[in-house]
Scaffold this active site. Structure first.
Site, PDB file in Angstrom:
ATOM      1  N   GLU A  26       0.834  -1.194   0.000  1.00 40.93           N
ATOM      2  CA  GLU A  26       0.000   0.000   0.000  1.00 40.93           C
ATOM      3  C   GLU A  26       0.878   1.257   0.000  1.00 40.93           C
ATOM      4  O   GLU A  26       1.768   1.386   0.833  1.00 40.93           O
ATOM      5  CB  GLU A  26      -0.916  -0.020   1.237  1.00 40.93           C
ATOM      6  CG  GLU A  26      -1.903  -1.182   1.194  1.00 40.93           C
ATOM      7  CD  GLU A  26      -2.475  -1.557   2.565  1.00 40.93           C
ATOM      8  OE1 GLU A  26      -2.187  -0.864   3.550  1.00 40.93           O
ATOM      9  OE2 GLU A  26      -3.217  -2.562   2.623  1.00 40.93           O
TER      10      GLU A  26
ATOM     11  N   GLU B  80      -5.047  -6.036   2.734  1.00 40.24           N
ATOM     12  CA  GLU B  80      -3.923  -6.802   3.279  1.00 40.24           C
ATOM     13  C   GLU B  80      -4.019  -8.297   2.968  1.00 40.24           C
ATOM     14  O   GLU B  80      -3.017  -8.947   2.661  1.00 40.24           O
ATOM     15  CB  GLU B  80      -3.806  -6.584   4.796  1.00 40.24           C
ATOM     16  CG  GLU B  80      -3.307  -5.200   5.181  1.00 40.24           C
ATOM     17  CD  GLU B  80      -4.386  -4.124   5.129  1.00 40.24           C
ATOM     18  OE1 GLU B  80      -5.573  -4.482   4.953  1.00 40.24           O
ATOM     19  OE2 GLU B  80      -4.054  -2.936   5.253  1.00 40.24           O
TER      20      GLU B  80
ATOM     21  N   GLN C  96       1.901  -2.321   5.693  1.00 41.69           N
ATOM     22  CA  GLN C  96       2.147  -0.926   6.092  1.00 41.69           C
ATOM     23  C   GLN C  96       2.438  -0.743   7.584  1.00 41.69           C
ATOM     24  O   GLN C  96       3.316   0.024   7.953  1.00 41.69           O
ATOM     25  CB  GLN C  96       0.972  -0.066   5.665  1.00 41.69           C
ATOM     26  CG  GLN C  96       1.260   1.404   5.712  1.00 41.69           C
ATOM     27  CD  GLN C  96       0.278   2.192   4.874  1.00 41.69           C
ATOM     28  OE1 GLN C  96      -0.901   2.265   5.209  1.00 41.69           O
ATOM     29  NE2 GLN C  96       0.731   2.740   3.770  1.00 41.69           N
ATOM     30  N   PHE C  97       1.696  -1.405   8.425  1.00 43.60           N
ATOM     31  CA  PHE C  97       1.968  -1.456   9.862  1.00 43.60           C
ATOM     32  C   PHE C  97       1.835  -2.914  10.282  1.00 43.60           C
ATOM     33  O   PHE C  97       0.921  -3.596   9.811  1.00 43.60           O
ATOM     34  CB  PHE C  97       0.962  -0.605  10.653  1.00 43.60           C
ATOM     35  CG  PHE C  97       1.236   0.869  10.596  1.00 43.60           C
ATOM     36  CD1 PHE C  97       1.945   1.503  11.612  1.00 43.60           C
ATOM     37  CD2 PHE C  97       0.771   1.635   9.529  1.00 43.60           C
ATOM     38  CE1 PHE C  97       2.200   2.866  11.558  1.00 43.60           C
ATOM     39  CE2 PHE C  97       1.030   3.003   9.470  1.00 43.60           C
ATOM     40  CZ  PHE C  97       1.748   3.628  10.485  1.00 43.60           C
TER      41      PHE C  97
ATOM     42  N   ASP D 170       0.686  -4.221  12.738  1.00 35.53           N
ATOM     43  CA  ASP D 170      -0.620  -4.510  13.349  1.00 35.53           C
ATOM     44  C   ASP D 170      -1.603  -5.089  12.323  1.00 35.53           C
ATOM     45  O   ASP D 170      -2.479  -5.870  12.668  1.00 35.53           O
ATOM     46  CB  ASP D 170      -1.240  -3.222  13.908  1.00 35.53           C
ATOM     47  CG  ASP D 170      -0.257  -2.433  14.751  1.00 35.53           C
ATOM     48  OD1 ASP D 170      -0.437  -2.383  15.968  1.00 35.53           O
ATOM     49  OD2 ASP D 170       0.705  -1.876  14.179  1.00 35.53           O
ATOM     50  N   PHE D 171      -1.433  -4.681  11.074  1.00 35.60           N
ATOM     51  CA  PHE D 171      -2.394  -5.098  10.039  1.00 35.60           C
ATOM     52  C   PHE D 171      -2.205  -6.559   9.630  1.00 35.60           C
ATOM     53  O   PHE D 171      -2.952  -7.074   8.797  1.00 35.60           O
ATOM     54  CB  PHE D 171      -2.283  -4.204   8.791  1.00 35.60           C
ATOM     55  CG  PHE D 171      -2.409  -2.724   9.047  1.00 35.60           C
ATOM     56  CD1 PHE D 171      -2.920  -2.238  10.245  1.00 35.60           C
ATOM     57  CD2 PHE D 171      -2.010  -1.801   8.079  1.00 35.60           C
ATOM     58  CE1 PHE D 171      -3.017  -0.864  10.487  1.00 35.60           C
ATOM     59  CE2 PHE D 171      -2.112  -0.438   8.305  1.00 35.60           C
ATOM     60  CZ  PHE D 171      -2.610   0.033   9.505  1.00 35.60           C
ATOM     61  N   ILE D 172      -1.219  -7.204  10.232  1.00 37.00           N
ATOM     62  CA  ILE D 172      -1.024  -8.627   9.930  1.00 37.00           C
ATOM     63  C   ILE D 172      -2.271  -9.422  10.327  1.00 37.00           C
ATOM     64  O   ILE D 172      -2.529 -10.494   9.790  1.00 37.00           O
ATOM     65  CB  ILE D 172       0.236  -9.187  10.623  1.00 37.00           C
ATOM     66  CG1 ILE D 172       0.715 -10.460   9.901  1.00 37.00           C
ATOM     67  CG2 ILE D 172      -0.004  -9.456  12.104  1.00 37.00           C
ATOM     68  CD1 ILE D 172       2.080 -10.948  10.337  1.00 37.00           C
TER      69      ILE D 172
ATOM     70  N   HIS E   8      -1.553   0.859  15.944  1.00 39.99           N
ATOM     71  CA  HIS E   8      -0.416   1.094  15.046  1.00 39.99           C
ATOM     72  C   HIS E   8       0.913   0.981  15.783  1.00 39.99           C
ATOM     73  O   HIS E   8       1.903   1.551  15.350  1.00 39.99           O
ATOM     74  CB  HIS E   8      -0.506   2.496  14.413  1.00 39.99           C
ATOM     75  CG  HIS E   8      -1.571   2.662  13.392  1.00 39.99           C
ATOM     76  ND1 HIS E   8      -2.905   2.658  13.706  1.00 39.99           N
ATOM     77  CD2 HIS E   8      -1.511   2.830  12.051  1.00 39.99           C
ATOM     78  CE1 HIS E   8      -3.621   2.835  12.605  1.00 39.99           C
ATOM     79  NE2 HIS E   8      -2.797   2.938  11.580  1.00 39.99           N
TER      80      HIS E   8
END
Lengths: 330, 331
Positions: B29, B60, B82-83, B85-87, B129
């Protein structure tokens, strides 16, 4: 004067190829019926998902694919594997957990893959294979290879986020992928009409700016035609198509399913009046592509292949315990 | 030798590999003209073009799945999450697909992909984040997990990750992006599974990861003034883990403090402590192992609270002293 009915096939297929497809449909049916019996007898463990009644979608969608073309498959994937050129002996051996199986007995029913034949594998996660198919199509585009990826998934998977993310990505990048929804009316016990508020899953294509096509999934000719159009479009670089093939699984979701969510009348109607193999047989006879005898020979050949496969599987060795730790990392 | 930042080191490693191998590409992204949320890929689209610096929709799971599929069919994708956390949104593809395909297909196929992702707190970006979720992925056989702490390590480890035929989760710490270290211009590789002794010492071992390596080194410098000699070991990769170097160090010093930013409960520190407890180094321990990790709370927004949520230099100093004091009591 009565005229011979012709098959309304868009791509050219030889009579031999059509007869082979007929045999293949029987092979798919025999395979899953056999698996059903082996489960009932406790000869196969785990779980399995049978596609009896859905033979026309697998065989039709793969009819014109080469070994270079790819498919991604689902937890109900035996038919896809056979249609993509998989060997039933290695498949049955896999279900028996033997070393000679496609996955050396480590994958079982839900994970049969045959990369040499372009089968990128069956996925136990509903919707999990859809973005993977997009990745395969991305490879084709980036490496300028002319293979197409046909992505099988069910009506249930079309409600997963992965479906929407993947179709959108494939659409914006014009990727050579065909999203092939086998709408067998049920996501486990959930009827499609209770779980979606669109008439057709294919209507969702509009949201992503790609063509959506609805076909009778029990009519192999319709399936072949629609897949042909979609793969040709993909090969021309015009991007993905969403095909929805309406079909029906005769069996329950898996072995634990008492099918309380549907009526016996409904099941009987699909079995008696919409059997895809019977229908194809009638088409072949009416178009005088094959005789009764020839078709009977094909059916018997399928049965024989199945019998040989069972013998192969049962006589194959179990994996040694050393196999437990191999293949975790490349 | 020239010094460059950790961020530049990551970019340089990607660029070198992409120049060499057409199969390597970056996808994620805002990585195109924008250059990525942290600027890691800034300028890369000019050199490599939008095909290979592939800007994606905010998807994601789709990106991760496309990485798996393209890796399985012959590419070597690097995806930027991107972060970290988004995993959570991409975990199905990473845990159920990337990590499992080869095994469940009986050794057929491989998934050579890298998930690069910024991790950790300290930017005031609050609870969604700022997490450090690396322990989650270390629990999954089939994945490799990397946490570089310096620019030098970042460059060498990223090359190894890209060369690896397995899915590798590559955690970059946001606060380290602008830190400098000496980095050779030429290509080099740091093998996955090789820890680095960042500072030698004789009294106590600190095993620290990512940004905690720097805090541990600061603590060690302070402790040195009091005559305490601290050895700081940076595992660099959590999977595979260089147990040998850690065991050797603990056997030498007889004391172990483990420190990471991630929440202590269920954190990777528990794994290191258990590994030592099961090893011959246990016999050399003169005091109980001490674990330092984040407190059991989401990362708060307020800067003071945010700081208090994770181990700081004084905490490490105290943990070392406490551990060494226990030795005195024990003897």
């Amino acid at each position: 004067m009565e005229q011979t009915k012709t098959l309304k096939l868009v791509p050219e297929l030889s009579d031999e190829k059509l007869k082979e497809l007929y045999k293949q449909m029987w092979l798919i049916r025999y395979f899953d019926e056999q698996v059903d019996q082996f489960f009932a007898k406790g000869m196969i463990h785990g779980t399995t998902h049978l596609a009896v009644g859905q033979e026309a979608t697998a065989a039709g969608a793969c009819a014109l694919l080469s070994d270079e073309d790819k498919i991604t498959s689902t937890h109900r994937g035996h038919g896809h594997s056979i249609a993509k050129g998989g060997r039933v002996d290695k498949m049955m051996a896999e279900l028996f957990g033997r070393t000679t199986g496609y996955c050396k007995g480590k994958g079982g029913s839900m994970h049969i893959a045959d990369l040499d034949k372009g089968n990128l594998g069956a996925m136990g996660i509903v919707g999990g294979g859809i973005p993977l198919a997009v990745g395969s199509a991305l490879t084709a585009q980036m490496k300028k290879l002319d293979y197409v990826t046909v992505c099988f998934f069910g009506d249930g998977a079309s409600n997963e986020g992965s479906f929407h993310e993947a179709v959108n990505m494939a659409s914006i990048w014009d990727l050579p992928v065909v999203f092939f929804c086998e709408n067998n009316q049920y996501g486990m016990s959930g009827n499609v009409s209770e779980m979606t508020n669109v008439e057709h899953i294919a209507d969702r294509a509009a949201a992503y700016g790609i063509p959506g096509v609805v076909v009778d999934g029990n009519d192999i000719i319709e399936v072949i035609n629609a897949t042909y159009e979609a793969t040709e479009r993909a090969r021309r670089g015009e991007g993905p198509t969403l095909i929805e093939a309406k079909t029906y699984r005769w069996k329950g979701h898996s072995k634990s399913d008492a099918k309380k969510y549907r009526t016996r009348e409904e099941e009987k109607d699909w079995r008696d009046n919409r059997d895809p193999i019977k229908r194809f047989k009638e088409d072949l006879l009416e178009a005088e592509i094959a005789t009764e005898d020839e078709l009977e020979t094909m059916k018997k050949a399928a049965k024989q292949e199945m019998d040989d496969a069972i013998e192969f599987a049962q006589n194959s060795p179990m994996p040694s315990l050393d196999e437990l730790l191999t293949d975790v990392y490349a | 030798m020239r010094e460059i930042t950790y961020l530049e080191a990551v970019r340089e490693a990607m660029s070198i590999e992409m120049r060499k191998n057409e199969d390597v590409f970056l996808m994620g992204e805002d990585i195109g003209v924008y250059g990525g949320a942290f600027g890691v890929s800034r300028g890369m689209i000019e050199e490599f073009g939008p095909e290979r610096i592939r800007n994606t929709p905010i998807s994601e799971a789709g990106i991760a799945g496309a990485a798996v599929g393209s890796a399985l069919t012959g590419m070597r994708p690097i995806m930027e999450l991107q972060f970290s956390d988004f995993i959570t949104i991409a975990l199905d593809q990473i845990v159920n697909q990337a990590a499992k395909l080869r095994y469940m297909y009986g050794g057929k196929g491989k998934v050579p992909m890298v998930v690069r992702t910024p991790s950790g707190s300290g930017t005031g970006a609050a609870a969604q984040h700022s997490q450090s979720l690396e322990a989650w992925v270390t629990h999954i056989p089939g994945l490799k997990v990397v946490q570089p702490s310096t620019a030098y390590d970042a460059k060498g480890l990223l090359k190894a990750a890209i060369d690896d035929d397995n899915p590798v989760i590559f955690y970059e710490h946001k606060l380290l992006y602008k830190t400098n270290s000496e980095v050779p211009e030429e290509e080099y590789s740091i093998p996955l599974g090789e820890a680095d002794v960042k500072r030698e010492g004789t009294d106590i071992t600190i095993v620290a990861t990512a940004i905690m390596v720097h805090k541990a080194l600061e603590a060690a410098a302070e402790l040195e003034k009091e005559g305490i000699s601290v050895e700081v070991v940076d595992p660099r990769t959590l999977v595979p883990l260089d147990t040998e170097t850690i065991i050797e160090s603990v056997a030498k010093t007889g004391h172990l403090v483990v420190v990471h930013e991630a929440v202590k409960r269920g954190g990777f520190g528990g794994e290191i402590a258990s590994m030592i407890a099961e090893s011959e180094a246990f016999d050399y321990l003169d005091a109980p192992i001490k674990r330092l990790g984040g407190v059991e709370t989401p990362i708060p927004y307020n800067p003071e609270l945010e700081k208090a949520a994770i181990p700081q230099v004084p905490d490490i100093v105290n943990a070392v002293k406490e551990t060494l004091t226990k030795k005195a009591v024990a003897k």
